[in-house]
Enzyme design. Structure first.
Site, PDB file in Angstrom:
ATOM      1  N   LYS A 140      -6.455  -9.814   2.943  1.00 53.10           N
ATOM      2  CA  LYS A 140      -5.723  -9.141   4.016  1.00 53.10           C
ATOM      3  C   LYS A 140      -5.027  -7.935   3.378  1.00 53.10           C
ATOM      4  O   LYS A 140      -3.948  -8.048   2.819  1.00 53.10           O
ATOM      5  CB  LYS A 140      -4.696 -10.107   4.628  1.00 53.10           C
ATOM      6  N   GLU A 187      -2.111  -2.876   6.284  1.00 48.18           N
ATOM      7  CA  GLU A 187      -2.571  -2.259   7.534  1.00 48.18           C
ATOM      8  C   GLU A 187      -2.245  -0.757   7.559  1.00 48.18           C
ATOM      9  O   GLU A 187      -2.667  -0.047   8.459  1.00 48.18           O
ATOM     10  CB  GLU A 187      -1.949  -2.973   8.742  1.00 48.18           C
ATOM     11  N   CYS A 209       5.333  -0.165  -8.174  1.00 49.19           N
ATOM     12  CA  CYS A 209       6.266  -1.238  -8.521  1.00 49.19           C
ATOM     13  C   CYS A 209       6.705  -1.121  -9.971  1.00 49.19           C
ATOM     14  O   CYS A 209       7.648  -1.769 -10.388  1.00 49.19           O
ATOM     15  CB  CYS A 209       5.619  -2.589  -8.279  1.00 49.19           C
TER      16      CYS A 209
HETATM   17  P1  NAD Z   1       5.256  -5.330   2.194  1.00 48.16           P
HETATM   18  O1  NAD Z   1       5.945  -6.522   1.628  1.00 48.16           O
HETATM   19  O2  NAD Z   1       5.862  -4.671   3.386  1.00 48.16           O
HETATM   20  O3  NAD Z   1       3.750  -5.714   2.632  1.00 48.16           O
HETATM   21  C1  NAD Z   1       2.873  -6.367   1.748  1.00 48.16           C
HETATM   22  C2  NAD Z   1       1.870  -7.177   2.565  1.00 48.16           C
HETATM   23  O4  NAD Z   1       2.570  -8.167   3.320  1.00 48.16           O
HETATM   24  C3  NAD Z   1       1.081  -6.340   3.573  1.00 48.16           C
HETATM   25  O5  NAD Z   1      -0.262  -6.766   3.569  1.00 48.16           O
HETATM   26  C4  NAD Z   1       1.767  -6.648   4.888  1.00 48.16           C
HETATM   27  O6  NAD Z   1       0.885  -6.574   5.992  1.00 48.16           O
HETATM   28  C5  NAD Z   1       2.269  -8.058   4.702  1.00 48.16           C
HETATM   29  N1  NAD Z   1       3.497  -8.318   5.461  1.00 48.16           N
HETATM   30  C6  NAD Z   1       4.493  -7.434   5.749  1.00 48.16           C
HETATM   31  N2  NAD Z   1       5.458  -8.032   6.450  1.00 48.16           N
HETATM   32  C7  NAD Z   1       5.089  -9.332   6.613  1.00 48.16           C
HETATM   33  C8  NAD Z   1       5.699 -10.457   7.261  1.00 48.16           C
HETATM   34  N3  NAD Z   1       6.867 -10.365   7.857  1.00 48.16           N
HETATM   35  N4  NAD Z   1       5.046 -11.631   7.208  1.00 48.16           N
HETATM   36  C9  NAD Z   1       3.853 -11.733   6.580  1.00 48.16           C
HETATM   37  N5  NAD Z   1       3.238 -10.702   5.967  1.00 48.16           N
HETATM   38  C10 NAD Z   1       3.841  -9.508   5.969  1.00 48.16           C
HETATM   39  O7  NAD Z   1       5.070  -4.302   0.990  1.00 48.16           O
HETATM   40  P2  NAD Z   1       4.537  -2.802   1.045  1.00 48.16           P
HETATM   41  O8  NAD Z   1       5.579  -1.939   1.672  1.00 48.16           O
HETATM   42  O9  NAD Z   1       3.168  -2.756   1.558  1.00 48.16           O
HETATM   43  O10 NAD Z   1       4.450  -2.477  -0.522  1.00 48.16           O
HETATM   44  C11 NAD Z   1       5.541  -2.025  -1.279  1.00 48.16           C
HETATM   45  C12 NAD Z   1       6.249  -3.158  -1.978  1.00 48.16           C
HETATM   46  O11 NAD Z   1       5.320  -3.859  -2.805  1.00 48.16           O
HETATM   47  C13 NAD Z   1       7.340  -2.684  -2.918  1.00 48.16           C
HETATM   48  O12 NAD Z   1       8.438  -3.546  -2.807  1.00 48.16           O
HETATM   49  C14 NAD Z   1       6.718  -2.791  -4.293  1.00 48.16           C
HETATM   50  O13 NAD Z   1       7.621  -2.952  -5.365  1.00 48.16           O
HETATM   51  C15 NAD Z   1       5.872  -3.995  -4.114  1.00 48.16           C
HETATM   52  N6  NAD Z   1       4.804  -4.047  -5.100  1.00 48.16           N
HETATM   53  C16 NAD Z   1       4.916  -4.951  -6.102  1.00 48.16           C
HETATM   54  C17 NAD Z   1       3.955  -5.010  -7.084  1.00 48.16           C
HETATM   55  C18 NAD Z   1       4.053  -6.002  -8.201  1.00 48.16           C
HETATM   56  O14 NAD Z   1       3.066  -6.171  -8.894  1.00 48.16           O
HETATM   57  N7  NAD Z   1       5.170  -6.666  -8.410  1.00 48.16           N
HETATM   58  C19 NAD Z   1       2.850  -4.142  -7.033  1.00 48.16           C
HETATM   59  C20 NAD Z   1       2.758  -3.238  -5.979  1.00 48.16           C
HETATM   60  C21 NAD Z   1       3.744  -3.207  -5.008  1.00 48.16           C
END
Ligand code: NAD
Length: 498
Positions: free
Chosen positions: A172, A175, A280
């Site tokens: 997944k 989006e 990140c």
């Molecule tokens: P996000 O948490 O908003 O979304 C990540 C995924 O979760 C997406 O596929 C999204 O559709 C899903 N999602 C969002 N809200 C949800 C909910 N309420 N319930 C279930 N699923 C949900 O993150 P983002 O904005 O796409 O990415 C940025 C974040 O990711 C930053 O905090 C960054 O630090 C982190 N990140 C971490 C790493 C790592 O390796 N630690 C790597 C890349 C990004």
């Protein structure tokens, strides 16, 4: 308008009761719609993965590896198209997209070694005529949920290795920028992957919740923000699934008084502002030890930042692009406002960048803030934008305490010429990935990636050796072939080799 669909059982499916706009962040305009999967669509994908599993599990590892070799070649041949799709929807500049893709390809290269990685452990004669071995069996259907900021690399942290281990997969992706991920999944089919082994469902929480609760899913890998990572980990565990959930970050770089300051400034520029700070592992806090180091750092950063170019992905002379959405642009600007209101000084202000021809784009210019303190909201929370904050401290111990006290523990770095200080730092810092004069210490594909504290929920890091462990379960077999005619008597005490 173009609809980005799902890939289920090898077929693209664009049916959706719900869709969401996908923006080009440089122009600020919606260019596509993405289908948001319903519960039923996700269940179809899980059913396809479950049906494909028995045959895929029994496919010899060398044959699975051959598909990965072909996949790697196709990724390289289609690199320009993939980078274009990343640029259109994420906004990162083509050279940065190429770097992300290369890091993803390196994970495929690692997966090509799967026959070696799954060889297991063997001990002959653990008892009379008794041999014992451990093998690593696939789990079944596993799922991956990925963030917007690395639409090519992060999915490739997961599915190539999971599939090479003999699992089938439901992915997944984010989006917000789904097209490059979907295209990459199609390339894996072109490389010869049987239908149903990798399925992609686009969607939001509705789709994710099915993956977290459906009993056919045996494990979940997640990368995203910390609040969602915590939710994923707790829910997946409550539903009996293995889970690794990688979260957000606040990565500090310590700048020691003896550091090569010009080098530190160059490294900080790329690590703080590259990809608009939407990594990140981005360095978002510089902790300067002593006022002399802080003054020199701020003066040199201010000068160097005058030459930075923010703009659209298609011009490779740009250093970085827009942030992902209008809402995120406003959030980043809000953090700069709050730091200023809390008494910090905005030395270089990127709140209103001029990007000619892209006036409606979601741009934030490179921003430098001095005099930040740990009490400020802008220090405590992840900004995820092109903002570098400078915190001034008196000693290395104070700098390390600051890092160790922070809720996140993803990456960190020290700039110094002192080997003893660097060694002490790497030994005692409470962070999962450490750089010594290396600003973005992202582990290579044959190590594993993961933070500490609230940057990772779960025990095993992503990809590399931990990835193989995550996507397999150990089985240990002990066998005896008694010599003809020899009968063992009943043994009621615990078997030992005494
Ligand atoms: P996000 O948490 O908003 O979304 C990540 C995924 O979760 C997406 O596929 C999204 O559709 C899903 N999602 C969002 N809200 C949800 C909910 N309420 N319930 C279930 N699923 C949900 O993150 P983002 O904005 O796409 O990415 C940025 C974040 O990711 C930053 O905090 C960054 O630090 C982190 N990140 C971490 C790493 C790592 O390796 N630690 C790597 C890349 C990004």
């Amino acid at each position: 308008m173009n609809i980005v669909g799902h890939l289920i059982n090898g077929q693209i499916n664009t049916d959706a009761a719900r869709t969401q706009e996908v923006f080009n962040p440089a122009t600020g305009l919606a260019s596509k719609q993405v289908a948001l999967a319903s519960k039923q669509t996700v269940e179809e994908a899980i059913a396809a993965a479950e049906a494909a599993y028995p045959q895929w599990r029994n496919t010899p590892a060398i044959k699975r590896a051959r598909i990965m070799f072909r996949f790697k070649e196709l990724l390289e041949q289609n690199a320009d198209r993939i980078c274009e799709l990343i640029g259109e929807e994420h906004g990162k500049i083509s050279h940065d997209a190429a770097g992300e893709l290369q890091r993803g390809i390196e994970n495929v290269e690692y997966a090509c070694g799967i026959p070696e990685l799954l060889k297991g452990e063997y001990s002959k004669n653990v008892g009379p005529n008794i041999d014992s071995w451990s093998e690593f069996q696939p789990l079944g259907v596993v799922a991956g949920i990925t963030p917007f900021n690395f639409p090519a690399m992060v999915p490739m942290w997961m599915f190539p290795l999971a599939i090479a281990c003999g699992n089938t997969f439901v992915l997944k992706p984010s989006e917000r920028d789904p097209s490059s991920t979907l295209f990459i999944a199609q390339l894996l089919h072109e490389a010869g992957l049987p239908e149903g082994v990798l399925n992609v469902v686009n969607g939001d929480k509705e789709a994710v919740d099915v993956l977290l609760t459906d009993e056919r899913i045996k494990a979940v890998s997640f990368v995203g923000s910390t609040p969602i990572a915590e939710y994923i980990y707790t829910t997946a565990n409550a539903n009996g699934k293995r889970c690794q959930a990688l979260g957000g970050a606040k990565n500090h770089a310590i700048v020691m008084p003896d550091a090569d300051m010009d080098n530190a400034v160059n490294q900080l520029l790329g690590a703080a502002f590259g990809s608009s700070g939407e990594r990140c592992m981005a360095l978002s806090v510089a902790v300067a030890v002593g006022d002399a180091a802080a003054d020199a750092l701020v003066a040199k950063m201010r000068d160097a930042m005058q030459t930075l170019k923010v703009g659209a992905y298609s011009d490779s002379s740009n250093d970085f692009g827009p942030v992902i959405t209008r809402q995120h642009q406003q959030k980043v600007v809000g953090y700069i406002d709050s730091a200023e209101a809390d008494g910090a000084s905005v030395v270089v202000d990127g709140r209103a960048p001029q990007v000619s021809g892209y006036e409606e784009g979601f741009f934030v210019g490179a921003t430098l803030i001095d005099g930040v303190t740990p009490a400020m909201q802008s220090y405590q929370e992840e900004i995820f934008g092109p903002v570098l904050q400078v915190v001034r401290v008196e000693s290395m111990d104070e700098a390390m305490q600051l890092i160790n006290d922070h809720e996140y523990g993803n990456g960190t770095c020290i700039f110094t010429r002192d080997g003893e200080a660097a060694r002490y730092f790497s030994d005692h810092i409470q962070v999962g990935m450490v750089g010594i004069n290396i600003p973005l210490p992202v582990p290579v594909a044959y190590h594993s990636f993961g933070g500490w504290k609230r940057s990772l929920f779960g025990d095993l890091h992503a990809y590399g050796p931990d990835g193989v462990r995550f996507y397999t379960k150990r089985k240990t077999i002990t066998q005896r072939w008694p010599s003809a005619g020899v009968r063992e008597g009943a043994e009621f005490s615990m078997p030992t080799m005494k």
